[in-house]
Design a protein around this motif. Structure first.
Motif, PDB file in Angstrom:
ATOM      1  N   ASP A   1       0.826  -1.206   0.122  1.00 51.01           N
ATOM      2  CA  ASP A   1      -0.015  -0.047   0.126  1.00 51.01           C
ATOM      3  C   ASP A   1       0.777   1.433   0.043  1.00 51.01           C
ATOM      4  O   ASP A   1       1.964   1.162   0.169  1.00 51.01           O
ATOM      5  CB  ASP A   1      -1.106  -0.112   1.269  1.00 51.01           C
ATOM      6  CG  ASP A   1      -2.342   0.709   0.888  1.00 51.01           C
ATOM      7  OD1 ASP A   1      -2.167   1.448   0.016  1.00 51.01           O
ATOM      8  OD2 ASP A   1      -3.319   0.509   1.729  1.00 51.01           O
ATOM      9  N   ASP A   2       0.180   2.506  -0.164  1.00 50.49           N
ATOM     10  CA  ASP A   2       0.954   3.731  -0.214  1.00 50.49           C
ATOM     11  C   ASP A   2       1.749   3.970   1.032  1.00 50.49           C
ATOM     12  O   ASP A   2       2.792   4.715   1.032  1.00 50.49           O
ATOM     13  CB  ASP A   2       0.032   4.652  -0.517  1.00 50.49           C
ATOM     14  CG  ASP A   2      -0.811   4.866  -1.644  1.00 50.49           C
ATOM     15  OD1 ASP A   2      -0.074   3.971  -2.748  1.00 50.49           O
ATOM     16  OD2 ASP A   2      -2.024   4.889  -1.830  1.00 50.49           O
TER      17      ASP A   2
ATOM     18  N   HIS B   1      -4.476   0.720  -4.955  1.00 48.88           N
ATOM     19  CA  HIS B   1      -5.137   1.897  -4.234  1.00 48.88           C
ATOM     20  C   HIS B   1      -4.987   3.042  -5.237  1.00 48.88           C
ATOM     21  O   HIS B   1      -3.985   3.583  -5.538  1.00 48.88           O
ATOM     22  CB  HIS B   1      -4.285   2.024  -2.900  1.00 48.88           C
ATOM     23  CG  HIS B   1      -5.212   3.041  -2.205  1.00 48.88           C
ATOM     24  ND1 HIS B   1      -4.486   4.081  -1.092  1.00 48.88           N
ATOM     25  CD2 HIS B   1      -6.284   3.272  -1.826  1.00 48.88           C
ATOM     26  CE1 HIS B   1      -5.516   4.741  -0.832  1.00 48.88           C
ATOM     27  NE2 HIS B   1      -6.608   4.293  -1.047  1.00 48.88           N
TER      28      HIS B   1
ATOM     29  N   TYR C   1      -9.807   1.233  -3.259  1.00 49.53           N
ATOM     30  CA  TYR C   1      -8.980   0.300  -3.498  1.00 49.53           C
ATOM     31  C   TYR C   1      -9.755  -0.518  -4.506  1.00 49.53           C
ATOM     32  O   TYR C   1     -10.938  -0.656  -4.638  1.00 49.53           O
ATOM     33  CB  TYR C   1      -8.905  -0.864  -2.240  1.00 49.53           C
ATOM     34  CG  TYR C   1      -8.113  -0.266  -1.202  1.00 49.53           C
ATOM     35  CD1 TYR C   1      -6.735  -0.521  -1.328  1.00 49.53           C
ATOM     36  CD2 TYR C   1      -8.721   0.546  -0.141  1.00 49.53           C
ATOM     37  CE1 TYR C   1      -5.705   0.005  -0.396  1.00 49.53           C
ATOM     38  CE2 TYR C   1      -7.722   0.980   0.785  1.00 49.53           C
ATOM     39  CZ  TYR C   1      -6.319   0.928   0.856  1.00 49.53           C
ATOM     40  OH  TYR C   1      -5.400   1.363   1.560  1.00 49.53           O
TER      41      TYR C   1
END
Length: 206
Positions: free
Chosen positions: A44-45, A90, A95
């Motif tokens: 994820d980020d 994402h 998402y």
């Protein structure tokens, strides 16, 4: 792979200090005690890493990995759908999850769903391409997000299996049309991308 070995349904872990080096095998296990067959990974980020795996009894799991990526800490979500080839991205606050039906080596119409959180709830699954194309003969494996100075492009990466000549199995890479809860895979054709700006275009465009 023979059917006896396929029953193992485990994740294997090996490490190396360079991607094309000699890997050291560490262990294998069933994540959270569940069967694990087709798997995918997602970062994820914020740098958090996740394992995506499926078992034939329950469905499509999203589980958080430890900080060193070597073990599974907890389940984030179980999507009760018969899907494999799990891929996540994402993008602009949503998402997107892509999955493939359980048809072995044969390609099928891959589908996607969306959620504001990895824990769900997830929307209904919809086709990512015209169903009759069977995802242009491919199976989802990953989505790569290229964040440039001018735009963000999400690339669909998929396996094109040749079961009778597995050594010749290849990848399909194609930028997606994505945003506002919608995702679509354009008909594959040659393209190129500027990884600095994030902009892409078809190869014949000037």
């Amino acid at each position: 792979m023979d059917s006896a070995n396929y029953k193992a349904a485990r994740v294997g872990v090996a490490v190396c200090d360079k991607i094309d080096g000699d890997y050291k095998y560490l262990k294998s296990f069933r994540p959270l005690g569940e069967q694990s067959r087709d798997i995918g990974q997602f970062v994820d980020d914020d740098g958090s890493a996740y394992l995506i795996f499926e078992d034939r009894a329950k469905g499509f799991h999203i589980a958080q990995l430890s900080d060193d990526y070597l073990s599974v800490e907890k389940e984030i979500c179980l999507i009760k759908a018969p899907l494999e080839g799990g891929a996540l991205v994402h993008y602009k606050g949503l998402y997107y999850a892509i999955g493939s039906a359980l048809t072995g080596w044969d390609a099928n119409p891959n589908k996607y769903a969306t959620a504001t959180s990895l824990s769900g709830p997830w929307s209904e699954f919809k086709d990512i391409a015209p169903p009759e194309t069977n995802t242009y003969g491919s199976q989802s494996t990953m989505m790569v997000k290229v964040v440039g100075t001018k735009r963000t492009t999400v690339i669909f990466m998929a396996d094109q299996w040749h079961p009778k000549a597995q050594w010749d199995s290849r990848y399909l890479w194609m930028p997606l049309e994505i945003g506002d809860g919608k995702l679509w895979l354009p008909k594959p054709q040659p393209w190129k991308i500027d990884v600095k700006t994030g902009e892409w275009k078809y190869a014949e465009d000037k």
